[in-house]
Design a protein around this motif. Structure first.
Motif, PDB file in Angstrom:
ATOM      1  N   ALA A   1       0.851  -1.196   0.000  1.00 16.59           N
ATOM      2  CA  ALA A   1       0.000   0.000   0.000  1.00 16.59           C
ATOM      3  C   ALA A   1       0.881   1.238   0.000  1.00 16.59           C
ATOM      4  N   ARG A   2       0.310   2.347  -0.438  1.00 13.45           N
ATOM      5  CA  ARG A   2       1.021   3.622  -0.359  1.00 13.45           C
ATOM      6  C   ARG A   2       0.023   4.738  -0.082  1.00 13.45           C
ATOM      7  N   ILE A   3       0.560   5.821   0.485  1.00 12.02           N
ATOM      8  CA  ILE A   3      -0.278   6.943   0.868  1.00 12.02           C
ATOM      9  C   ILE A   3       0.427   8.238   0.491  1.00 12.02           C
TER      10      ILE A   3
ATOM     11  N   GLY B   1      -2.221  12.275   3.047  1.00 16.36           N
ATOM     12  CA  GLY B   1      -3.101  11.154   3.366  1.00 16.36           C
ATOM     13  C   GLY B   1      -4.369  11.122   2.535  1.00 16.36           C
TER      14      GLY B   1
ATOM     15  N   THR C   1      -4.743   7.118  -1.351  1.00 11.62           N
ATOM     16  CA  THR C   1      -4.180   5.818  -0.984  1.00 11.62           C
ATOM     17  C   THR C   1      -4.344   4.850  -2.153  1.00 11.62           C
TER      18      THR C   1
ATOM     19  N   TYR D   1      -3.751   0.393  -3.033  1.00  4.76           N
ATOM     20  CA  TYR D   1      -3.474  -0.908  -2.435  1.00  4.76           C
ATOM     21  C   TYR D   1      -3.217  -1.958  -3.505  1.00  4.76           C
TER      22      TYR D   1
ATOM     23  N   THR E   1      -5.676  -1.161   5.611  1.00  5.50           N
ATOM     24  CA  THR E   1      -5.863   0.289   5.490  1.00  5.50           C
ATOM     25  C   THR E   1      -4.577   1.002   5.886  1.00  5.50           C
ATOM     26  N   ILE E   2      -4.094   1.834   4.992  1.00  9.11           N
ATOM     27  CA  ILE E   2      -2.918   2.645   5.288  1.00  9.11           C
ATOM     28  C   ILE E   2      -3.393   4.033   5.696  1.00  9.11           C
ATOM     29  N   SER E   3      -2.729   4.609   6.701  1.00 11.80           N
ATOM     30  CA  SER E   3      -3.055   5.959   7.155  1.00 11.80           C
ATOM     31  C   SER E   3      -1.782   6.602   7.695  1.00 11.80           C
TER      32      SER E   3
END
Length: 122
Positions: free
Chosen positions: A49-51, A55, A58, A60, A69-71
């Protein structure tokens, strides 16, 4: 330059959850897009994943979409990976990384943490 330290890995049963954290040093954390990658024994490193810097964006890998979930919290210089409905095939060393752009290829990430082990038992 930024230093990254992951935490939160461990052993969990299939169907369980873990939250990984990646703490960054320095006052320029918000200048980097952040990503999570993983590598299982005998397999190539895989994008997870990347953000984006704020933020707001995102992205995935298909293998984790809907489960992970990325945050990020720029005030705490930390990026997170919430992992739900874990499967044995999620077992790997997970590493966070920092990039100057929105990227999914490992070669585009300039800074890396050491990694944290996630093991999912069946």
């Amino acid at each position: 330059q930024v230093q990254l330290v992951e935490s939160g890995g461990g052993l969990v049963q299939a169907g369980g959850s873990l939250r990984l954290s990646c703490a960054a040093s320095g006052r320029t954390f918000s200048s980097y897009a952040m990503g999570w990658f993983r590598q299982a024994p005998g397999k190539e490193r895989e994008f997870v994943a990347r953000i984006s810097w704020t933020g707001a964006s995102t992205y995935y890998a298909d293998s984790v979409k809907g489960r992970f979930t990325i945050s990020r919290d720029n005030a705490k210089n930390t990026v997170y990976l919430q992992m739900n409905s874990l499967k044995p095939e999620d077992t790997a060393v997970y590493r966070c990384a920092a990039s100057y752009g929105l990227r999914i290829h490992a070669l585009d990430y300039a800074y890396w943490g050491q990694g944290t082990q996630v093991t999912v038992s069946s």
